[in-house]
Design a protein around this motif. Sequence first.
Motif, PDB file in Angstrom:
ATOM      1  N   UNK A  97      -0.318  11.331  -2.036  1.00  0.00           N
ATOM      2  CA  UNK A  97       0.380  11.816  -3.241  1.00  0.00           C
ATOM      3  C   UNK A  97       0.086  13.283  -3.549  1.00  0.00           C
ATOM      4  N   UNK A 136       0.845  -1.196   0.000  1.00  0.00           N
ATOM      5  CA  UNK A 136       0.000   0.000   0.000  1.00  0.00           C
ATOM      6  C   UNK A 136       0.880   1.246   0.000  1.00  0.00           C
ATOM      7  N   UNK A 176       1.062  -1.336 -11.320  1.00  0.00           N
ATOM      8  CA  UNK A 176       1.394  -0.102 -10.589  1.00  0.00           C
ATOM      9  C   UNK A 176       2.776  -0.138  -9.956  1.00  0.00           C
ATOM     10  N   UNK A 231       1.206   7.526  -8.303  1.00  0.00           N
ATOM     11  CA  UNK A 231       0.206   7.332  -7.249  1.00  0.00           C
ATOM     12  C   UNK A 231      -1.031   8.202  -7.480  1.00  0.00           C
ATOM     13  N   UNK A 251      -7.424   9.204  -3.803  1.00  0.00           N
ATOM     14  CA  UNK A 251      -6.242   9.476  -4.630  1.00  0.00           C
ATOM     15  C   UNK A 251      -6.668  10.142  -5.932  1.00  0.00           C
ATOM     16  N   UNK A 256       3.848   1.584  -1.201  1.00  0.00           N
ATOM     17  CA  UNK A 256       4.374   1.755  -2.557  1.00  0.00           C
ATOM     18  C   UNK A 256       3.323   2.364  -3.465  1.00  0.00           C
ATOM     19  N   UNK A 257       2.093   1.853  -3.356  1.00  0.00           N
ATOM     20  CA  UNK A 257       1.038   2.345  -4.250  1.00  0.00           C
ATOM     21  C   UNK A 257       0.680   3.797  -3.934  1.00  0.00           C
ATOM     22  N   UNK A 258       1.089   4.283  -2.756  1.00  0.00           N
ATOM     23  CA  UNK A 258       0.845   5.690  -2.423  1.00  0.00           C
ATOM     24  C   UNK A 258       2.069   6.549  -2.736  1.00  0.00           C
ATOM     25  N   UNK A 259       3.031   5.940  -3.397  1.00  0.00           N
ATOM     26  CA  UNK A 259       4.173   6.717  -3.860  1.00  0.00           C
ATOM     27  C   UNK A 259       5.343   6.790  -2.890  1.00  0.00           C
ATOM     28  N   UNK A 290       7.307   8.495  -8.417  1.00  0.00           N
ATOM     29  CA  UNK A 290       6.413   7.778  -7.501  1.00  0.00           C
ATOM     30  C   UNK A 290       5.074   8.451  -7.270  1.00  0.00           C
ATOM     31  N   UNK A 291       5.106   9.762  -6.956  1.00  0.00           N
ATOM     32  CA  UNK A 291       3.841  10.371  -6.555  1.00  0.00           C
ATOM     33  C   UNK A 291       2.966  10.660  -7.773  1.00  0.00           C
TER      34      UNK A 291
END
Lengths: 341, 253
Positions: free
Chosen positions: B105, A233, B52, B78, B155, A235-238, B74-75
């Motif tokens: 993000x 999670x 992802x 996201x 998000x 990772x998926x949020x950056x 990354x962001x």
Amino acid sequence: MRGEYKKYILKKVLLGVVLILLLFLISLLSLCIGEYNLTVNEVINTLFGKGRGHQQLVVWNMRLPRILSAIIAGASLSVAGAVMQCILRNPLASPFTMGISHGAMFGACLAILIFGLGIGGVACPYMITIFAFLGALGCVMAVLTLAKIRNLTPEAMILLGVALSSLFTAGTMFIQYFSDELELAAMVYWTFGDLGRVSWNEIYILLIALILSSIYFILRRWDYNALEAGDEVAKSLGVDIGKIRLMSMLLSSLLTAVNVAFLGIIGFIGLISPHIIRILVGGDYRFLIPLSFLFGSVMLLSADILSRTLISPIVLPVGILTSFLGAPMFLYLLLKMYGRR
Amino acid sequence: MIIIKLSINGIEFSYASKKILKNVSFNVNEGEVFSILGVNGSGKSTLLKCINRILNPKKGTVLIDNFNIKEMDNSELAKYIGYVPQKSSGNYMTVFDTVLLGRKPHIKWEVSKRDLEVVHEVLKLLELEDYMLKYTKELSGGELQKVIIGRALVQEPKLLLLDEPTNNLDIKNQLEVMGIIRSISKSKDITSILVMHDLNLALRFSDKFALLKNGKIYAVGGEEVITPENIKNIYGVEVHIEDVRGYPIVVPV
């Protein structure tokens, strides 16, 4: 509906304000009491430079450094604990989990053996501090390097810490076996965490370490919240989980190492203080970090007052007291939080 | 107009020496609800995680709106893709803060007014307002799953990845969760990609399907690919597909 959340946030902020006030009051109390009692007025006058000679001495040279080191060390250990519990994904993680205290102890014992004893105590206290720091640092670097090379999971990192702890303990015992009685006494004495060891110069170093690492931890508060939801999670949020874990581990370990090197081992604050705050305000790192910071200070400062007054005029090393009080408190928390009925 | 949202080209992935995904390619259009089907261990979750970047495929590209995800930071990624993992567990964070985490993000330093508004909207949409200040540890499985979906929704993603979203839910919650996914896909043009085990739920709520067998795409398409022959070949089970009140139902025989 919207107001409700604001109220909820306000409550946490309020707890922060209460802790700051409490810290202020306990500090004042701590300045007043001791073998040489002062009144609040005398203390305040002395702080503003209007005290008499011996009052000036007691406040500025004895009590204030001690109080500041309690505040700084309490906050350092507590914040380091909060961060480690998050990045190692383990509620039992503490500033000493990675074998930091054992590494420091090995270093200190080695220094005492090498440099020996002088008149009235250890020959060169600075060498002991430096060696203790290097010992702690060696342990941290070993864990981090291995973790990085083999891309270890947090669970494996903790086990690695356990293995290194016993390695350093073995090393310490080996050194102690070849030491004479006086050296042995000095070694044992070193391990008792003691706030009376530091002077102003060392306080500045401790303070800088605390401020720098706390800034990083606070900047990363959202990343810690994301990590609590699991690596995928996060990772998926950056979140760059590898980088955050490594940097946080490095900074919290360094912070611990500096404190152990100057003060010795002060157990349980770093484990318990974040947990108590977690029970009070939940697991949100936006609040957990600053509130653990304050609560750790309050805890260690209170323990220090007890250690100075319990069997006055003898001053107990505060490390003994925190462990004494900490262990049953921890047991209580454990049963309350993790008991199945 | 049909817009290709996601394009997967020749993805290969292995764990150590074991090949999990072999030359997987397909496209998903904007606003579609797309289900990935296959037996346990056929590579469905791995495929989802390659989309992802939770996992990095050895070969092949994943394009979203024609951008290669490898080149996004990354962001940025996201903000494009929301993810609902297979298993979630509650902790000592409130429902509100858990959903708010999905804004990460978008958050630079402090939570903005807009962040809070988006969270309130989503909580309202998912009918979670009453639980707002409860710890997620205190929620039931269905409530928790909705919170996790809420976290992905705030998000404001263009693509939603859900790994077995109806796992461990009772029939009412299964229908509710699938209904929510379908309706937000349609109303907000979000493309949803699901890993599913329940064929009947998948049939009822999805527009398209990918059948995965031993890490390879066996078939891709609409309802027409869900035939007794294909199911026999994928799962090794004989089935009839019957129409009950307008819904196709898969019945093992």
